[in-house]
Design an enzyme around this catalytic site. Sequence first.
Site, PDB file in Angstrom:
ATOM      1  N   LYS A   1       1.937  -3.915   6.699  1.00  0.00           N
ATOM      2  CA  LYS A   1       2.364  -3.861   5.286  1.00  0.00           C
ATOM      3  C   LYS A   1       3.885  -3.725   5.197  1.00  0.00           C
ATOM      4  CE  LYS A   1      -1.468  -4.663   3.442  1.00  0.00           C
ATOM      5  NZ  LYS A   1      -1.663  -5.984   2.843  1.00  0.00           N
TER       6      LYS A   1
ATOM      7  N   SER B   1       0.825  -1.208   0.000  1.00  0.00           N
ATOM      8  CA  SER B   1       0.000   0.000   0.000  1.00  0.00           C
ATOM      9  C   SER B   1       0.856   1.253   0.000  1.00  0.00           C
ATOM     10  CB  SER B   1      -0.865  -0.018   1.268  1.00  0.00           C
ATOM     11  OG  SER B   1      -1.458   1.227   1.480  1.00  0.00           O
TER      12      SER B   1
ATOM     13  N   TYR C   1      -2.124  -1.580  11.078  1.00  0.00           N
ATOM     14  CA  TYR C   1      -2.338  -2.052   9.695  1.00  0.00           C
ATOM     15  C   TYR C   1      -1.164  -1.631   8.807  1.00  0.00           C
ATOM     16  CZ  TYR C   1      -3.862  -2.130   4.858  1.00  0.00           C
ATOM     17  OH  TYR C   1      -3.902  -2.334   3.497  1.00  0.00           O
TER      18      TYR C   1
HETATM   19  P1  NAD Z   1     -10.933  -7.356   1.078  1.00  0.00           P
HETATM   20  O1  NAD Z   1     -11.157  -7.383   2.561  1.00  0.00           O
HETATM   21  O2  NAD Z   1     -12.085  -7.050   0.203  1.00  0.00           O
HETATM   22  O3  NAD Z   1     -10.304  -8.756   0.596  1.00  0.00           O
HETATM   23  C1  NAD Z   1      -9.480  -9.545   1.429  1.00  0.00           C
HETATM   24  C2  NAD Z   1     -10.000 -10.969   1.351  1.00  0.00           C
HETATM   25  O4  NAD Z   1      -9.150 -11.794   2.140  1.00  0.00           O
HETATM   26  C3  NAD Z   1     -11.412 -11.124   1.908  1.00  0.00           C
HETATM   27  O5  NAD Z   1     -12.203 -11.867   0.994  1.00  0.00           O
HETATM   28  C4  NAD Z   1     -11.220 -11.884   3.223  1.00  0.00           C
HETATM   29  O6  NAD Z   1     -12.331 -12.723   3.510  1.00  0.00           O
HETATM   30  C5  NAD Z   1      -9.950 -12.655   2.937  1.00  0.00           C
HETATM   31  N1  NAD Z   1      -9.140 -12.977   4.119  1.00  0.00           N
HETATM   32  C6  NAD Z   1      -8.717 -12.140   5.096  1.00  0.00           C
HETATM   33  N2  NAD Z   1      -7.987 -12.820   5.993  1.00  0.00           N
HETATM   34  C7  NAD Z   1      -7.919 -14.109   5.564  1.00  0.00           C
HETATM   35  C8  NAD Z   1      -7.293 -15.290   6.054  1.00  0.00           C
HETATM   36  N3  NAD Z   1      -6.616 -15.298   7.200  1.00  0.00           N
HETATM   37  N4  NAD Z   1      -7.423 -16.440   5.347  1.00  0.00           N
HETATM   38  C9  NAD Z   1      -8.136 -16.466   4.184  1.00  0.00           C
HETATM   39  N5  NAD Z   1      -8.751 -15.378   3.682  1.00  0.00           N
HETATM   40  C10 NAD Z   1      -8.637 -14.219   4.367  1.00  0.00           C
HETATM   41  O7  NAD Z   1      -9.728  -6.347   0.823  1.00  0.00           O
HETATM   42  P2  NAD Z   1      -9.223  -5.703  -0.542  1.00  0.00           P
HETATM   43  O8  NAD Z   1      -9.635  -4.285  -0.560  1.00  0.00           O
HETATM   44  O9  NAD Z   1      -9.562  -6.564  -1.685  1.00  0.00           O
HETATM   45  O10 NAD Z   1      -7.657  -5.724  -0.290  1.00  0.00           O
HETATM   46  C11 NAD Z   1      -6.843  -6.796  -0.739  1.00  0.00           C
HETATM   47  C12 NAD Z   1      -5.411  -6.559  -0.305  1.00  0.00           C
HETATM   48  O11 NAD Z   1      -4.974  -5.306  -0.806  1.00  0.00           O
HETATM   49  C13 NAD Z   1      -5.224  -6.515   1.209  1.00  0.00           C
HETATM   50  O12 NAD Z   1      -3.982  -7.116   1.512  1.00  0.00           O
HETATM   51  C14 NAD Z   1      -5.161  -5.035   1.494  1.00  0.00           C
HETATM   52  O13 NAD Z   1      -4.436  -4.749   2.653  1.00  0.00           O
HETATM   53  C15 NAD Z   1      -4.461  -4.523   0.254  1.00  0.00           C
HETATM   54  N6  NAD Z   1      -4.753  -3.099  -0.044  1.00  0.00           N
HETATM   55  C16 NAD Z   1      -6.027  -2.688  -0.175  1.00  0.00           C
HETATM   56  C17 NAD Z   1      -6.307  -1.334  -0.424  1.00  0.00           C
HETATM   57  C18 NAD Z   1      -7.716  -0.839  -0.536  1.00  0.00           C
HETATM   58  O14 NAD Z   1      -7.927   0.360  -0.434  1.00  0.00           O
HETATM   59  N7  NAD Z   1      -8.709  -1.683  -0.752  1.00  0.00           N
HETATM   60  C19 NAD Z   1      -5.237  -0.429  -0.559  1.00  0.00           C
HETATM   61  C20 NAD Z   1      -3.919  -0.903  -0.437  1.00  0.00           C
HETATM   62  C21 NAD Z   1      -3.680  -2.252  -0.177  1.00  0.00           C
END
Ligand code: NAD
Length: 341
Positions: free
Chosen positions: A155, A126, A151
């Site tokens: 990362k 991120s 959080y």
């Molecule tokens: P999200 O919560 O929609 O998707 C994450 C998925 O992982 C979910 O379906 C959840 O059920 C699953 N999950 C979480 N912990 C788990 C575990 N222990 N075992 C199995 N499944 C698990 O989030 P997103 O927005 O799609 O983000 C995806 C990645 O991108 C994350 O690592 C997040 O930190 C990173 N990210 C997101 C953003 C954003 O703004 N959305 C920005 C920067 C980085």
Amino acid sequence: MAKILVTGGLGYIGSHTVVELQQNGYEVVIVDNLSNSEIKVLDGIEAITGIRPHFEQLDICDDKAFQVCLTKHNGIDAVIHFAASKAVGESVEKSLDYYRNNVYGLIQLLTLMRKNDIKHIIFSSSCTVYGQAEQLPIDETAPRQTATSPYGNTKQMCEDIIRDAIISYHDFNAILLRYFNPIGAHPSAMIGELPKGVPNNLVPYITQTAAGLRKELSVFGDDYNTPDGSAIRDYIYVVDLAKAHVKAMQRLLSGSNKSDCEIFNLGTGSGVSVLELVNTFMEATGVNLPYKIVGRRAGDIEQVWADSSYAEKELGWTAKTPLAEVLNSAWNWEKKVRNIQ
Ligand code: NAD
Ligand code: UDP
């Protein structure tokens, strides 16, 4: 056809990436514990691509269940690791849960990758790792700053763990993707963002307000040192972001990566203020959005946007979808979810 394991593949960014992977000929195995997603996302993916990805409901911290899955789906070529907890505020309240899920989860994954001879990983990082950068736009050489939340710290720690694992076990390689602000939904409106409870993020809050679920949007701060006083971010279309994962995967699998651990910023290269985004939403959708200006949100930074020229040069990737189109996709998805004509 390469076989890709996608952790968290039913989540917001994961589901859009699975669609792009399938449309580029990859076979996909999703593992997800459904802690922040719903099983019906699988139907949405299948409706778009015509292919139902393999799916295993499991927690990546459960190494026994995870190994059973890897044995069942043997021959995985690479992993895209999305599974993590992502709410900044919640991470302050439940820091140990965040370190367990995000950091321990990654350690389990890397350990099983070694055991099962899987060498390539793409990791969801991120722009939070940069904090309030001194120079804008932010390129990959900008220094990381001390994290302001558990959080954000996970990362940084995960990036370091991957880097160290590559040093220890020479056959690993990785691409770390630092996302700016992903927004929008698939143009088919078959998949999109599904926040649980009151959204923390700007765009789902806007679409839920437009749908009548929330009374008004609170714009957090109009006294920043920006042209209109509201904070500036780099909002990237989730479908463009998903496509970058395909490019990164092609790079890793073809061995054209320049080092064992590459980093790419994924953004549009342009900053947009909260008020600009609100106005673009109203113009693009024709929906009036009630909003009020309130004080700044604790922990928010003033302005960030990416220099994505490295991704353009090396991956041949840019995020060019116009903001109005992206906001329309978010609104179409909200309307579909709420049954609004
Ligand atoms: P999200 O919560 O929609 O998707 C994450 C998925 O992982 C979910 O379906 C959840 O059920 C699953 N999950 C979480 N912990 C788990 C575990 N222990 N075992 C199995 N499944 C698990 O989030 P997103 O927005 O799609 O983000 C995806 C990645 O991108 C994350 O690592 C997040 O930190 C990173 N990210 C997101 C953003 C954003 O703004 N959305 C920005 C920067 C980085
Ligand atoms: N924001 C806002 N009202 C909201 C949610 C967010 O004004 O209800 C602002 C927030 O202060 C930030 C921008 O919108 O300046 C993007 O916030 P978001 O939480 O979507 O992403 P962040 O950049 O914090 O990860």
